[in-house]
Design a protein around this motif. Structure first.
Motif, PDB file in Angstrom:
ATOM      1  N   ALA A   6      69.360  20.807 -39.478  1.00 51.63           N
ATOM      2  CA  ALA A   6      69.670  19.744 -40.438  1.00 51.63           C
ATOM      3  C   ALA A   6      71.103  19.233 -40.292  1.00 51.63           C
ATOM      4  CB  ALA A   6      69.434  20.244 -41.860  1.00 51.63           C
ATOM      5  N   PHE A   7      72.054  20.136 -40.172  1.00 50.37           N
ATOM      6  CA  PHE A   7      73.460  19.751 -40.146  1.00 50.37           C
ATOM      7  C   PHE A   7      74.038  19.680 -38.739  1.00 50.37           C
ATOM      8  CE2 PHE A   7      73.185  21.292 -44.550  1.00 50.37           C
ATOM      9  CZ  PHE A   7      73.905  20.322 -45.224  1.00 50.37           C
ATOM     10  N   GLY A   8      73.513  20.489 -37.824  1.00 45.43           N
ATOM     11  CA  GLY A   8      74.161  20.630 -36.529  1.00 45.43           C
ATOM     12  C   GLY A   8      75.372  21.526 -36.653  1.00 45.43           C
ATOM     13  N   PRO A   9      75.782  22.178 -35.564  1.00 47.24           N
ATOM     14  CA  PRO A   9      76.908  23.124 -35.659  1.00 47.24           C
ATOM     15  C   PRO A   9      78.217  22.478 -36.070  1.00 47.24           C
ATOM     16  CG  PRO A   9      76.306  22.719 -33.371  1.00 47.24           C
ATOM     17  CD  PRO A   9      75.220  22.110 -34.210  1.00 47.24           C
ATOM     18  N   GLY A  10      78.389  21.190 -35.796  1.00 42.35           N
ATOM     19  CA  GLY A  10      79.634  20.519 -36.137  1.00 42.35           C
ATOM     20  C   GLY A  10      79.826  20.269 -37.617  1.00 42.35           C
ATOM     21  N   ARG A  11      78.807  20.563 -38.448  1.00 40.40           N
ATOM     22  CA  ARG A  11      78.923  20.387 -39.889  1.00 40.40           C
ATOM     23  C   ARG A  11      78.636  21.687 -40.638  1.00 40.40           C
ATOM     24  NH1 ARG A  11      74.868  15.798 -41.020  1.00 40.40           N
ATOM     25  NH2 ARG A  11      75.694  15.896 -43.145  1.00 40.40           N
ATOM     26  N   LEU A  12      78.649  22.798 -39.911  1.00 41.71           N
ATOM     27  CA  LEU A  12      78.468  24.124 -40.512  1.00 41.71           C
ATOM     28  C   LEU A  12      79.759  24.915 -40.400  1.00 41.71           C
ATOM     29  CD1 LEU A  12      74.978  25.174 -39.068  1.00 41.71           C
ATOM     30  CD2 LEU A  12      75.458  24.270 -41.356  1.00 41.71           C
ATOM     31  N   MET A  13      80.007  25.789 -41.377  1.00 47.04           N
ATOM     32  CA  MET A  13      81.190  26.644 -41.309  1.00 47.04           C
ATOM     33  C   MET A  13      80.868  28.044 -41.814  1.00 47.04           C
ATOM     34  SD  MET A  13      83.524  25.136 -44.484  1.00 47.04           S
ATOM     35  CE  MET A  13      83.364  23.428 -44.001  1.00 47.04           C
ATOM     36  N   PHE A  14      81.450  29.017 -41.153  1.00 49.31           N
ATOM     37  CA  PHE A  14      81.305  30.421 -41.543  1.00 49.31           C
ATOM     38  C   PHE A  14      82.056  30.691 -42.836  1.00 49.31           C
ATOM     39  CE2 PHE A  14      83.700  34.440 -41.595  1.00 49.31           C
ATOM     40  CZ  PHE A  14      82.649  35.346 -41.722  1.00 49.31           C
ATOM     41  N   GLY A  15      81.405  31.434 -43.738  1.00 55.98           N
ATOM     42  CA  GLY A  15      82.062  31.946 -44.929  1.00 55.98           C
ATOM     43  C   GLY A  15      81.509  33.317 -45.245  1.00 55.98           C
ATOM     44  N   SER A  16      82.339  34.185 -45.745  1.00 53.21           N
ATOM     45  CA  SER A  16      81.888  35.558 -46.015  1.00 53.21           C
ATOM     46  C   SER A  16      81.410  35.757 -47.447  1.00 53.21           C
ATOM     47  CB  SER A  16      83.028  36.547 -45.738  1.00 53.21           C
ATOM     48  OG  SER A  16      84.063  36.404 -46.704  1.00 53.21           O
ATOM     49  N   ASP A  17      81.912  34.949 -48.379  1.00 51.82           N
ATOM     50  CA  ASP A  17      81.717  35.209 -49.808  1.00 51.82           C
ATOM     51  C   ASP A  17      82.206  36.614 -50.159  1.00 51.82           C
ATOM     52  OD1 ASP A  17      81.052  34.554 -52.408  1.00 51.82           O
ATOM     53  OD2 ASP A  17      78.984  35.210 -52.239  1.00 51.82           O
ATOM     54  N   TRP A  18      83.309  36.995 -49.544  1.00 49.40           N
ATOM     55  CA  TRP A  18      83.905  38.304 -49.819  1.00 49.40           C
ATOM     56  C   TRP A  18      84.700  38.217 -51.125  1.00 49.40           C
ATOM     57  CZ3 TRP A  18      88.470  40.773 -50.615  1.00 49.40           C
ATOM     58  CH2 TRP A  18      88.461  42.159 -50.416  1.00 49.40           C
ATOM     59  N   PRO A  19      84.671  39.240 -51.973  1.00 45.05           N
ATOM     60  CA  PRO A  19      84.006  40.542 -51.825  1.00 45.05           C
ATOM     61  C   PRO A  19      82.589  40.609 -52.391  1.00 45.05           C
ATOM     62  CG  PRO A  19      85.443  40.613 -53.728  1.00 45.05           C
ATOM     63  CD  PRO A  19      85.596  39.233 -53.132  1.00 45.05           C
ATOM     64  N   VAL A  20      82.021  39.459 -52.808  1.00 44.96           N
ATOM     65  CA  VAL A  20      80.659  39.510 -53.343  1.00 44.96           C
ATOM     66  C   VAL A  20      79.689  40.049 -52.297  1.00 44.96           C
ATOM     67  CG1 VAL A  20      78.800  38.170 -54.401  1.00 44.96           C
ATOM     68  CG2 VAL A  20      81.182  37.581 -54.882  1.00 44.96           C
ATOM     69  N   CYS A  21      79.958  39.772 -51.030  1.00 44.21           N
ATOM     70  CA  CYS A  21      79.075  40.257 -49.963  1.00 44.21           C
ATOM     71  C   CYS A  21      79.023  41.784 -49.877  1.00 44.21           C
ATOM     72  CB  CYS A  21      79.483  39.671 -48.617  1.00 44.21           C
ATOM     73  SG  CYS A  21      81.108  40.212 -48.020  1.00 44.21           S
ATOM     74  N   VAL A  22      79.984  42.455 -50.513  1.00 41.88           N
ATOM     75  CA  VAL A  22      79.958  43.928 -50.552  1.00 41.88           C
ATOM     76  C   VAL A  22      78.656  44.425 -51.182  1.00 41.88           C
ATOM     77  CG1 VAL A  22      81.057  45.945 -51.622  1.00 41.88           C
ATOM     78  CG2 VAL A  22      82.466  44.170 -50.537  1.00 41.88           C
TER      79      VAL A  22
END
Length: 321
Positions: free
Chosen positions: A249-265
């Motif tokens: 849908a977005f292609g890699p050029g419109r995606l970004m990594f996020g961790s949602d840290w520390p909720v991801c714990v």
């Protein structure tokens, strides 16, 4: 005109050798002795019911992704408090790990212009890059279309800021209307719109993603997915269908990594999520990988390089308030 110093250039415009190895686009901090977080009292949150500062993330984020080490983060608001936003901006001013801040203002307030201007002029105000409201908790299916809210959003966009869209999968219609009505406002979909991974029924969510992604001003965070899955039993196979929809849908050029840290714990932690993202990126080109892991976040948040790396010794620092 003299050339802009490298330290003041957007990360994505710097030579690859000078870019941060990894930008985490979604990072939280809180000091429970200073500012309560009532949502942490909900069942299941005991593992993160304590104070977290940037050095806790430095200690936790030891795994690389595609050879990239964490070098910059985007600090995101947690509670509906302008005072918290001031604290996050002041923290960004002190800590070189923080490249940008997503704050909160009362979008419906007649004073929203004055509040935004005060934040931008205050300590660390240059790090304010976007605003967020917890729309996921608003029962009104047209909250984002309220005239007072829309006026506030126009004030946000008029100051060169973006807006982080925090919705659940059933709230896509109002996010789509927002993107259609305010095409000049840069938008980012937090946590990919919270796909119902645990229910294994992604059809409705996927339809909403595709409609929202059709608006060119929208970007998307690949974050918060594991806490929408079964916290104890999720695997990469559970996340992959979500990733495939987002990538298409977005292609890699419109995606970004996020961790949602520390909720991801709550569902495995930073390093496990980092390993999952590396698996999902398998098959992407170097340029596509760079976009997801650094470039898209750098462009949207106008993040700035503040240090070449973070291999410094931090063990004597105290958690930030």
């Amino acid at each position: 005109m003299s050339e802009q110093p490298l330290s003041e250039q957007p990360l994505s415009e710097q030579p690859l050798s000078e870019q941060p190895r990894l930008v985490d686009s979604h990072h939280h901090v809180w000091d429970l002795d200073h500012r309560p977080q009532p949502w942490l009292d909900e069942p299941g949150h005991a593992p993160i019911r304590r104070t977290f500062g940037p050095d806790d993330l430095r200690a936790a984020a030891t795994r690389t992704i595609a050879g990239r080490r964490l070098a910059a983060t985007v600090l995101v608001q947690c509670v509906t408090s302008v005072a918290e936003t001031r604290e996050l901006l002041a923290l960004a001013d002190r800590d070189p790990l923080v490249a940008a801040v997503v704050g909160w203002v009362d979008l419906a307030s007649p004073a929203v212009d004055d509040v935004l201007d005060a934040l931008l002029a205050g300590p660390g105000g240059r790090f304010l890059r976007s605003v967020r409201h917890l729309v996921q908790g608003e029962p009104d299916p047209g909250w984002l279309q309220r005239p007072s809210v829309e006026r506030g959003l126009r004030a946000v966009g008029g100051r060169g800021l973006g807006y982080d869209v925090l919705i659940r999968d059933h709230q896509f219609p109002q996010a789509i209307r927002l993107a259609e009505r305010l095409p000049e406002l840069p938008l980012i979909l937090d946590h990919a719109g919270k796909p119902p991974v645990v229910r294994r029924d992604l059809a409705g969510w996927a339809a909403g993603v595709r409609r929202l992604a059709a608006r060119p001003q929208v970007r998307c965070k690949v974050s918060g997915l594991v806490t929408e899955a079964d916290h104890e039993t999720w695997t990469v196979a559970d996340i992959r269908p979500v990733w495939e929809v987002l990538l298409d849908a977005f292609g890699p050029g419109r995606l970004m990594f996020g961790s949602d840290w520390p909720v991801c714990v709550l569902a495995g932690g930073w390093n496990r999520w980092a390993g999952t993202v590396e698996e999902l990126l398998d098959g992407c080109s170097a340029a596509e990988t760079s976009a997801v892991l650094a470039g898209t976040a750098a462009d949207f948040y106008r993040a700035r390089a503040r240090a070449d790396d973070h291999d410094h010794d931090h063990e004597e620092r105290t958690p930030c308030s």
